[in-house]
Design a protein around this motif. Sequence first.
Motif, short mmCIF file in Angstrom:
data_model
loop_
_atom_site.label_atom_id
_atom_site.label_comp_id
_atom_site.label_asym_id
_atom_site.label_seq_id
_atom_site.Cartn_x
_atom_site.Cartn_y
_atom_site.Cartn_z
N ALA A 194 -36.52 -5.03 26.77
CA ALA A 194 -37.18 -4.78 25.75
C ALA A 194 -37.49 -3.32 26.69
O ALA A 194 -38.18 -3.05 27.22
CB ALA A 194 -38.17 -5.75 25.85
N MET A 195 -38.85 -2.98 25.78
CA MET A 195 -39.60 -1.61 25.82
C MET A 195 -41.19 -1.98 25.22
O MET A 195 -41.12 -2.59 24.32
CB MET A 195 -39.28 -1.03 25.63
CG MET A 195 -38.20 -0.72 24.48
SD MET A 195 -37.69 0.77 23.59
CE MET A 195 -39.10 3.02 24.19
N VAL A 196 -42.00 -1.25 25.74
CA VAL A 196 -43.36 -0.39 25.05
C VAL A 196 -42.85 0.27 23.99
O VAL A 196 -42.25 0.88 24.35
CB VAL A 196 -44.43 -0.17 25.60
CG1 VAL A 196 -45.11 1.06 24.77
CG2 VAL A 196 -44.58 -1.23 27.17
N ASP A 197 -43.08 -0.45 23.15
CA ASP A 197 -43.17 0.43 21.67
C ASP A 197 -43.97 1.73 21.47
O ASP A 197 -45.45 1.45 21.21
CB ASP A 197 -43.82 -0.48 20.00
CG ASP A 197 -43.81 0.10 18.84
OD1 ASP A 197 -42.97 1.65 18.14
OD2 ASP A 197 -43.65 -0.39 17.83
N ASP A 198 -43.91 2.88 22.20
CA ASP A 198 -44.53 3.73 22.33
C ASP A 198 -45.15 4.31 21.36
O ASP A 198 -46.51 5.30 20.87
CB ASP A 198 -43.71 5.38 22.89
CG ASP A 198 -43.57 5.17 24.26
OD1 ASP A 198 -44.63 4.95 25.12
OD2 ASP A 198 -42.68 4.97 24.34
N ASN A 199 -44.69 3.98 20.02
CA ASN A 199 -44.80 4.65 18.52
C ASN A 199 -46.81 3.82 18.30
O ASN A 199 -47.65 4.58 17.43
CB ASN A 199 -44.24 4.66 17.51
CG ASN A 199 -45.01 5.53 16.16
OD1 ASN A 199 -44.85 6.29 16.22
ND2 ASN A 199 -44.65 4.32 14.97
N ASN A 200 -46.77 3.32 18.58
CA ASN A 200 -47.67 2.18 18.89
C ASN A 200 -49.02 2.15 19.38
O ASN A 200 -49.95 2.00 18.85
CB ASN A 200 -47.17 1.23 17.64
CG ASN A 200 -46.98 0.66 16.25
OD1 ASN A 200 -46.95 2.28 15.31
ND2 ASN A 200 -46.59 -0.11 15.79
N GLN A 201 -48.39 2.39 20.84
CA GLN A 201 -49.51 1.91 21.56
C GLN A 201 -50.45 3.00 22.02
O GLN A 201 -49.91 3.82 21.98
CB GLN A 201 -48.49 1.95 23.02
CG GLN A 201 -49.45 1.08 24.51
CD GLN A 201 -49.00 1.60 25.08
OE1 GLN A 201 -48.46 2.15 25.93
NE2 GLN A 201 -49.10 0.01 26.64
#
Length: 256
Positions: A194-201
């Motif tokens: 998994a990964m952090v959603d950089d576009n939304n964080q």
Amino acid sequence: MSYLIHHGIKGQKWGVRNGPPYPIEDKVMPKGTRLDSVSSKYFNSKNYLNSGNALYAYNPNDPHDKKVYEGPFSKYLVLYRGAQFIARHSFETVQDLTMPTKKERMDEFKSLINDKKTRVDAIMEMRHIQKRLVDGHVGSEKEQEEFKNIDLTNLKTDNDYRIAYAIFNHAMEASYAYKSTREYMKRMQDKYDAMVDDNNQGVYNDAHDPVIIFRANKVLQEVKDKPVSFLSAKEIISNTEELREELKKKGINIKL
């Protein structure tokens, strides 16, 4: 928007904040972590898990993120994507999920955009997104200026890559629509769960814990005591307006 990022605290659990409400970067999402996701295509969670696509999820224990995804994001799906329904799914992890840090996500992006095999497609597709961001006046005045002036063929400084990565992440909204984002997702999936959603964080309505889950049918299962539920128009509007007032106090305009 500026915001703080760190790489976890010893004993820190995903979605649990010891201190100010800033986005948290964890290397591992523990087994048994609860995740919610809204969908305008699947009213059956098994079909959703088996769709073969990455699953975009949020922390159901964070009241702010629930408002973000069950408010303006759901409203966006209805108004601009023509969604006939918004289903809320509840999942939990069946194992510890490995996750990349911000630096690891950026390093993979740098590798992609400097790789001779992927560079041409990546720059061409990012230019397309860049034009959309500039023409649509997306972001703050500072961000708009950065998007307008960045030369994607000549990235040198850390700041250049930061701006380029922000543009690239706007393409991640439709990650399977572009060759470069498909390749990026494949590379990350080969290394992580998994990964952090950089576009939304921290960007999309100040979201705290948006995550992208790879191989959802392998690492997630339905929460038995929380069957699929459907958001009503009243709920979506109420969440949107509550979030609007919450963000206004921070000097932030709500985004659909």
